[in-house]
Design an enzyme around this catalytic site. Structure first.
Site, PDB file in Angstrom:
ATOM      1  N   GLU A 156       0.027 -52.514 -39.324  1.00 24.93           N
ATOM      2  CA  GLU A 156      -0.315 -51.095 -39.210  1.00 24.93           C
ATOM      3  C   GLU A 156      -0.085 -50.326 -40.511  1.00 24.93           C
ATOM      4  O   GLU A 156       0.708 -49.395 -40.572  1.00 24.93           O
ATOM      5  CB  GLU A 156       0.523 -50.440 -38.094  1.00 24.93           C
ATOM      6  CG  GLU A 156       0.229 -50.990 -36.717  1.00 24.93           C
ATOM      7  CD  GLU A 156      -0.993 -50.363 -36.050  1.00 24.93           C
ATOM      8  OE1 GLU A 156      -1.775 -49.675 -36.744  1.00 24.93           O
ATOM      9  OE2 GLU A 156      -1.163 -50.572 -34.846  1.00 24.93           O
TER      10      GLU A 156
ATOM     11  N   GLU B 218      -1.352 -58.739 -30.831  1.00 28.96           N
ATOM     12  CA  GLU B 218      -0.505 -58.077 -29.835  1.00 28.96           C
ATOM     13  C   GLU B 218      -1.359 -57.866 -28.597  1.00 28.96           C
ATOM     14  O   GLU B 218      -2.496 -57.400 -28.692  1.00 28.96           O
ATOM     15  CB  GLU B 218      -0.014 -56.710 -30.345  1.00 28.96           C
ATOM     16  CG  GLU B 218       0.924 -56.810 -31.539  1.00 28.96           C
ATOM     17  CD  GLU B 218       1.365 -55.449 -32.091  1.00 28.96           C
ATOM     18  OE1 GLU B 218       1.302 -54.438 -31.365  1.00 28.96           O
ATOM     19  OE2 GLU B 218       1.764 -55.417 -33.266  1.00 28.96           O
TER      20      GLU B 218
HETATM   21  C1  IPT Z   1       1.501 -51.460 -32.007  1.00 26.93           C
HETATM   22  C2  IPT Z   1       2.473 -51.849 -33.075  1.00 26.93           C
HETATM   23  O1  IPT Z   1       1.921 -52.769 -33.961  1.00 26.93           O
HETATM   24  C3  IPT Z   1       3.737 -52.407 -32.551  1.00 26.93           C
HETATM   25  O2  IPT Z   1       4.687 -52.405 -33.580  1.00 26.93           O
HETATM   26  C4  IPT Z   1       4.227 -51.633 -31.374  1.00 26.93           C
HETATM   27  O3  IPT Z   1       4.457 -50.322 -31.750  1.00 26.93           O
HETATM   28  C5  IPT Z   1       3.178 -51.664 -30.331  1.00 26.93           C
HETATM   29  O4  IPT Z   1       2.001 -51.088 -30.798  1.00 26.93           O
HETATM   30  C6  IPT Z   1       3.540 -50.898 -29.103  1.00 26.93           C
HETATM   31  O5  IPT Z   1       4.789 -51.159 -28.597  1.00 26.93           O
HETATM   32  S1  IPT Z   1       0.630 -50.057 -32.607  1.00 26.93           S
HETATM   33  C7  IPT Z   1      -0.093 -49.226 -31.254  1.00 26.93           C
HETATM   34  C8  IPT Z   1      -0.490 -47.859 -31.674  1.00 26.93           C
HETATM   35  C9  IPT Z   1      -1.301 -49.941 -30.780  1.00 26.93           C
END
Ligand code: IPT
Length: 969
Positions: free
Chosen positions: A421, A491
């Site tokens: 990010e 993720e």
């Molecule tokens: C995404 C991040 O990469 C991760 O660090 C964590 O924050 C996760 O989301 C949520 O828990 S960023 C999100 C805006 C998609």
């Protein structure tokens, strides 16, 4: 007046190293990390002297020379974070910087920890050679002095930094002084979604460097899957010999040798012990031969595509934050292996290097991610983003080099990730170019650039199922290059609170389309900090002005590393053997979903269950089935058949032998195959007549009040039995605060589903039934549910037929439809025949095993850090609780807890839930799914609960028979 005057030193320079974009000064070039060699080392972990100042420059730096009364200072444990040792407090933000975005400047209020350690050298410390001082991790910026001489300063919190200290060392009385600033220019590069935890949180070590010691070295160990050979070359910046006894290898550094080997994979982590011997040092090598390639649009290792069943792992411990000991790291690896996880993304920074040693040893694919995130610039339209500003590029390159150089000898690391990010920018490209030039043997990952200009994979986070399917089919739009690349969900499955739901559907997609090479659940562990009042604290619990609440508790493990139901579900969803078949004709179909291993490491067993109780079991011989292959095997003749009983087979794949990560018999995969569905007892015709007597209604063993509310059954008091549609919203129900859509929970509350009114319209007594008709509806709405409770009794049992008929145009799904009632004093043991042992919801039920289970009311609760709906056991046939027997042929979900849904909804922490005298039971005929809406897609359409006519049959009795056999599993 020059406001910056006070920041200038006597030469008039701005004396603020911590606000300088540079990575630091004075440290040695990065090199490969290894735990030990035969050169002496002295751990400087332990108790240090500590002084906290509110600003970066408030206190004198006389302490650096040692002539100082640090006796009056506090003590602190290194490695550790001062905010977790009674000095200041932790702070949690997700994306936002907790300070004004004005890079590289940071606030004047900048907690600064002076750390002091006086040490002597061991008596046998060599008099020759030199020494380096290694810091494995300091957040966020450190300045270091030894015996009064400044060695330098550094940023890059989760990276190693070394200083040459040979000439400064004394036999005793060495004064090591480290000044650590919480905020620095480096903080702009470390905006990961986690607690801000300053301190020296990883090891500090003094390493003797003998003359002729091994400097940096690079183990190149590839595998040719056609020839079955490995090729080894160890490059080093000093001459030496490389030996691998097991392979008969004895070559010079820089010399290449090819021999037959067993390859390294995450499934078969074969490591060869070797030695790099230079004139002055013997460095142990742990060599894994493997070749990673991008071939035909797929990520291949040793010639075969791999499917990542991964997790994102932050380093976290509820007491020590990101200071983890080896046992904790090992616990993580063992838990992963035991739950069928095969891959880790080290979100969002290189972990303690010992963790990677464990990944090599036990077998996990690693995406090693650089310590880099600038997410908070999104809030200002990415203006000033350091990854697109050349002044910061040296810092970015320093971070890339420190990651690659430190971790390059780990076979488990198969991909480098530039960071998380950060938006896009030239600095990222510079990092990618540097990494590619230095290490061609691994692939490059970065999610934040949709052009994939610098990467070898198309990586996304939280894409929904439909989009992932389009990508799988190659129907996605996007730059040409991207369309050629394999796809990863770096993720997905946001494991916040109850959930994530919808994992099975993702897995089916991954298994269907070659291009989809799996994903990494967000995330491994809840970052709840152990707290005397709250149990576990989350954002805001330390009085932070800006914070993101319990978004920091979104893991598959609770903070104490107890697996949450989400992990149990994930284990089942990603099991590496699919067991299918037909229980009626006794056929079992096995699909080996491993990428490399055949099935010979597993033993298969069957058990035959009658009404949930095992009556026979045995071994199921399975042929050696290669990766990707299928086998069909036959079960023995069914041991018991006929009658009304429900019969089924449970087939399990267990470890045939002990492994490094679990004992023989550990269950890897399983399935249940129904033989006979059984017959549920029909409601008897006829039945007793209800009678009115002194303002009450009597029906067999049951007593109702004049309005038809059930009061008791035999001598069991029952309270408030009525329709229930409300659940304490889950984090997934609550959705994403930053998104415009109204999440389900907000829609539910707006409609008033948490405050339904129950109007009794009619109480009708006929010759064999009591029928109570009600209308259940929220205030201020014309939507409603017509509910009829039809009660009958055969003298011993009380039968309820509940019919629900929606009225009006319901636009919002319902959380649940069913009944709830109170059982005073019913806490204690519970037995049931149905799904178990853990909770399950419509889209989180893969791991639910049908059987007879025993527990107690308290153990039925799933202790989410922020309390919310939990604990339902699906597919209930019968249950016994507090003297009440419940039977149903409809398979409702069963929940029992010592507080009401309203109390659960109001609680913010575990400790807000105080058990009352009444156990509240819910029997749900319909439930809305869970989804992953706390960060990602909501509930899939087929798991949504829409208002429609529904019927539930339940029989209540007090005749509790305890003879139904023991718990079956
Ligand atoms: C995404 C991040 O990469 C991760 O660090 C964590 O924050 C996760 O989301 C949520 O828990 S960023 C999100 C805006 C998609």
């Amino acid at each position: 007046m020059d406001l910056r005057m006070d920041l200038r030193d006597h030469d008039g320079n701005l004396d603020a190293h911590h606000e300088d974009v540079s990575p630091g000064t004075g440290s040695l070039p990065p090199r490969a990390w290894y735990a030990t060699s035969d050169a002496p080392a002295l751990s400087l972990n332990g108790t240090w002297r500590f002084r906290l100042s509110p600003t970066a420059d408030a206190e004198d730096d006389a302490f650096t020379a040692g002539h100082h009364d640090s006796e009056a200072w506090d003590e602190i444990t290194v490695p550790g974070h001062w905010v977790l040792q009674g000095h200041g407090a932790p702070q949690y933000t997700n994306q936002l910087y907790p300070f004004p975005v004005d890079p590289p400047r940071v606030p004047t209020e900048n907690p600064t920890g002076d750390h002091l350690r006086v040490f002597g050298l061991p008596a046998d410390w060599p008099g020759t050679g030199t020494a380096v001082l290694r810091f494995d991790g300091v957040e966020s910026c450190a300045r270091v002095w030894l015996n009064g001489t400044e060695l330098g300063d550094f940023k890059g919190s989760r990276l190693a930094h070394e200083f040459d200290v040979g000439a400064l060392l004394r036999p005793e009385g060495n004064v090591l002084a480290v000044r650590v600033h919480q905020w620095s220019a480096g903080s702009y590069l470390e905006d990961q979604d986690q607690w801000w935890l300053p301190g020296i949180f990883r090891d500090v070590t003094l390493l003797h460097r003998p003359e002729g010691c091994a400097g940096d070295h690079f183990v190149h160990a590839s595998y040719d899957h056609r020839a079955g050979t490995g090729t080894l070359r160890v490059d080093a910046n000093v001459q030496g010999r490389v030996t691998v006894a097991e392979l008969g290898i004895d070559v010079a550094t820089g010399e290449e040798v090819t021999v037959p080997v067993e390859p390294w994979t995450a499934e078969t982590p074969k490591l060869y012990d070797g030695v790099l011997a230079t004139a002055g040092e013997r460095v142990p090598l742990r060599i894994g031969f493997r070749t990673v390639a991008l071939e035909g649009g797929l990520i291949k290792v040793n010639g075969r595509p791999v499917l990542f069943r991964g997790v994102n792992r932050h380093e976290f411990h509820p007491e020590t934050g990101r200071a983890l000991d080896l046992d904790t790291m090992r616990a993580d690896v063992l838990l992963m292996k035991r739950h069928n996880i095969n891959a880790v993304r080290t979100s969002h920074y290189p972990p303690h290097p010992a963790f990677l040693d464990l990944c090599d040893e036990y077998g996990l694919w690693v995406v090693d991610e650089c310590d880099l995130e600038t997410h908070g610039f999104q809030a200002v339209g990415w203006r000033g983003n350091p990854v697109d500003d050349d002044r910061w590029t040296p810092a970015l390159l320093d971070r890339a080099a420190r990651m690659v150089e430190r971790d390059k000898n780990h076979p488990s690391v198969i991909m480098w990730s530039l960071g998380n990010e950060c938006g896009t920018g030239r600095g990222l490209t510079a990092m990618a170019e540097w990494i590619r030039a230095r290490d061609r043997s691994r692939l490059l990952h970065y999610e934040g650039d949709s052009s994939c200009a610098d990467t070898d994979v198309y990586s996304r986070m939280y894409a929904d199922h439909a989009e992932v399917e389009r990508i799988g089919r190659g129907e996605d739009e996007g730059p040409g290059r991207r369309r050629e690349l394999p796809f990863l969900l770096c993720e997905y499955g946001h494991a916040m609170g109850n959930g994530p739901g919808g994992l099975s559907e993702y897995q089916r997609l991954f298994e269907t389309y070659d291009r989809l090479q799996g994903g990494f659940i967000w995330e491994w562990i809840d970052h709840g900090i152990a707290h005397p009042t709250y149990g576990y604290a989350y954002g805001g619990d330390f009085g932070e002005e800006l914070h993101d609440g319990n978004f920091v508790c979104d893991g598959l493990l609770f903070p104490d590393r107890t697996p949450s139901p989400g992990l149990v579900e994930y284990k089942k969803v990603i099991e590496p053997v699919r067991i299918d078949g037909d229980g009626r004709d006794g056929t079992v179909l096995l699909t080996n979903l491993h990428d490399f291993a055949d099935l010979t490491h597993l033993a298969f067993t069957w058990s035959y269950e009658v009404d949930g109780v095992s009556v026979a079991d045995g071994a199921l011989p399975v042929p050696a089935t290669g990766p990707g292959e299928r086998a069909e095997v036959k079960l023995p003749p069914a041991p018991a058949r006929g009658g009304d009983a429900e019969t089924r087979w449970t087939v399990r794949a267990v470890l045939a032998d002990d492994t490094a990560w679990a004992a023989r018999g550990h269950v890897v995969a399983w399935a249940q195959l129904v033989d006979e569905a059984g017959r549920t007892e029909p409601v008897p015709p006829g039945g007793l007549a209800p009678v009115r007597e002194s303002g009450r209604i009597l029906l067999g063993p049951a007593v109702f009040d004049a309005r038809g509310t059930l009061l008791s059954l035999g001598n069991l008091e029952i309270s408030d039995l009525r329709l229930d549609v409300w659940r304490a919203p889950t984090d997934n129900d609550n959705g994403m605060p930053w998104r415009p859509e109204t999440p389900p929970a907000a829609q539910w509350r707006a409609l008033g589903l948490h405050r339904m009114q129950h109007r009794v319209d009619d109480v009708e007594l006929t010759e064999n039934a009591l029928t109570v008709r009600t209308r259940v509806a929220p205030a201020a709405s014309d939507l409603g549910l017509r509910v009829a409770y039809r009660w009958r009794s055969d003298g011993s049992r009380l039968l309820l037929t509940l019919r629900v008929e929606p009225e009006g145009k319901w636009q919002v799904p319902l959380p649940r439809v069913g009944i709830r009632f109170g059982l005073p004093g019913a806490s204690g043991p519970v037995r049931w025949f149905g799904g178990g042992p853990g909770e399950a919801y419509p889209d989180t039920g893969a791991a639910s095993l049908v059987g007879v289970w025993e527990s107690d009311v308290d153990a039925l609760q799933t202790p989410y850090v922020r309390p919310q709906e939990n604990g339902a056991r699906p597919g209930l046939r019968w249950a016994e609780i507090g003297g009440l027997r419940i039977d149903s042929g409809d398979g409702p979900a069963f929940t029992a807890r010592r507080w009401t849904t309203e109390q659960l909804d109001a609680a913010r922490h575990r400790t807000d839930l105080t058990p009352g005298d009444t156990v509240w039971v819910n029997l749900d005929i319909g439930r809305h799914g869970i989804g992953s809406g706390s960060c990602g897609p909501g509930v899939l359409p087929h798991h949504q609960l829409h208002a429609r006519p529904a019927t539930l049959h339940v029989a209540f009795s007090t005749a509790v028979t305890r003879g139904n056999g023991a718990a079956s599993h």
